[in-house]
Design a protein around this motif. Structure first.
Motif, PDB file in Angstrom:
ATOM      1  N   GLU A 354       0.823  -1.207   0.000  1.00  0.00           N
ATOM      2  CA  GLU A 354       0.000   0.000   0.000  1.00  0.00           C
ATOM      3  C   GLU A 354       0.860   1.261   0.000  1.00  0.00           C
ATOM      4  OE1 GLU A 354      -3.230   2.547  -0.022  1.00  0.00           O
ATOM      5  OE2 GLU A 354      -3.165   0.395  -0.409  1.00  0.00           O
ATOM      6  N   GLU A 355       1.927   1.280   0.788  1.00  0.00           N
ATOM      7  CA  GLU A 355       2.761   2.488   0.851  1.00  0.00           C
ATOM      8  C   GLU A 355       3.469   2.736  -0.486  1.00  0.00           C
ATOM      9  OE1 GLU A 355       5.041  -0.755   3.243  1.00  0.00           O
ATOM     10  OE2 GLU A 355       2.960  -0.157   2.812  1.00  0.00           O
ATOM     11  N   GLN A 358       0.803   4.108  -2.948  1.00  0.00           N
ATOM     12  CA  GLN A 358       0.495   5.509  -2.690  1.00  0.00           C
ATOM     13  C   GLN A 358       1.649   6.416  -3.135  1.00  0.00           C
ATOM     14  OE1 GLN A 358      -2.435   6.697  -1.910  1.00  0.00           O
ATOM     15  NE2 GLN A 358      -3.222   4.598  -1.838  1.00  0.00           N
TER      16      GLN A 358
END
Length: 369
Positions: A354-355, A358
């Motif tokens: 997810e990081e 993003q």
């Protein structure tokens, strides 16, 4: 002379076989007028384009001549119950009859002529050359996939004689988009896998094939994100979509910026190019279907392309075809018990963190502000 025969002429020699004999290939020449970057939602897909007729007739002949390693009997797509509408196919011969995959260790691994590449395929696997009129002779080849997933499954090899590694370039993305724009079939779909995301041949290529059912990638909705880059709405894995009203060349420019960012951030990815109804952007005529490109950044998968040794996991690779919504099971006996939950869990094994996703989107904001 028939209209279809008039499309062909003898091209110059493309390759020599082991006996030094030169093989002449047929050439299909197209121009900008044939490219349908968008079309009315009410178009009649039964009126196949000249390109469709050529590809399908050539593919049919290759099947009759025994060029493929198997036929498609017993590989019918069935709908998987659930929210997302996955289609499932049992096709164990695609795994057992495949060419030996290459050991992939790098996202930009150099081309190795000693490894299998598409300059080595026999002449009867090469269906024809595609040539855009203003660009002249580039040796963009349409090669039959001898281990097909669906009807018309071919490999598109841009600039075959250049022996480029499986690293997407702006020219190759433009060629891929133009091929989709040449088709008038709603289920025609182009798929691309980078190295470290289930590309098994390190020679620049894409897959193209006809689906008789709408896949998830063709129908999914979107949300505004930044310019021509859209967020996927209610999609089971992380990805973005690119869509523009400004033609094939502009879409290729945008796509190359996105793919280049994936390479820069060392994220392999899978891409899907198909037609789809515009969802949110006011700059596109909502009464038309436009070419869309979906991009799925993924975690790297190194080594030889192989299935997991587990009876509890579906026998599948999560490459562009599966991410588009068509799950190909490479062993018998799992299909009846397969659930949507299992498919999504398998998709998420190599989903980008997810990081990292993003961070990728923040870079896209800057690029397209």
């Amino acid at each position: 002379m028939s209209a279809l025969k008039a499309l062909f002429r003898r091209g110059s020699s493309i390759r020599d076989d082991s006996n030094g004999r030169k093989d002449d290939l047929r050439v299909y020449t197209y121009n900008a007028a044939e490219l349908k970057h968008h079309r009315p939602l009410t178009y009649d897909e039964r009126e196949l384009s000249e390109f469709d007729e050529l590809l399908r007739s050539s593919w049919d002949k290759a099947m009759r001549d025994g060029v493929m390693k198997y036929d498609l009997s017993g590989t019918k797509l069935t709908a998987l119950p659930g929210r997302y509408g996955y289609m499932v196919q049992e096709n164990p011969k695609r795994f057992s009859h495949r060419r030996k995959p290459e050991n992939i260790q790098n996202l930009k691994q150099p081309f190795e002529r000693s490894k299998f590449n598409f300059t080595q395929v026999p002449a009867n696997e090469i269906l024809f050359e595609l040539r855009e009129k203003t660009r002249g002779k580039e040796h963009n080849m349409v090669i039959v996939n001898v281990s097909p997933i669906a009807y018309g499954h071919v490999l598109l090899v841009p600039k075959l004689k250049s022996s480029q590694p499986q690293v997407f370039t702006e020219d190759s993305l433009l060629f891929a988009i133009e091929v989709v724009a040449l088709s008038n079939h709603r289920g025609f779909c182009l798929l691309g896998n980078t190295l470290l995301s289930y590309a098994s041949v390190n020679h620049l290529h894409f897959h193209a094939l006809y689906f008789e059912h709408f896949l998830m990638a063709m129908t999914t909705g979107t949300k505004m994100f930044q310019g021509p880059v859209l967020d996927l709405e209610r999609y089971p894995v992380k990805g973005i979509m690119i869509q523009t009203a400004d033609g094939c060349a502009k879409l290729a420019q945008i796509a190359y910026k996105v793919i280049s960012l994936c390479y820069e951030m060392e994220m392999p990815c899978n891409i899907v190019i198909c037609y789809g109804k515009p969802q949110v952007t006011v700059t596109i005529d909502r009464g038309h279907s436009y070419i869309r490109m979906l991009v799925f950044p993924r975690k790297p998968v190194t080594g030889f392309k192989q299935l997991y040794d587990s009876d509890s996991r579906p026998p599948m690779f999560c490459a562009a075809c599966e991410l588009a919504g068509c799950v190909v099971l490479l062993d018998k006996g799992f299909g009846d018990a397969l659930t949507e939950k299992q498919v999504i869990e398998e998709m998420k094994v190599n989903e980008v963190a997810e990081e990292d996703f993003q961070a990728f989107k923040e870079r896209l904001k800057v690029e397209f502000k």
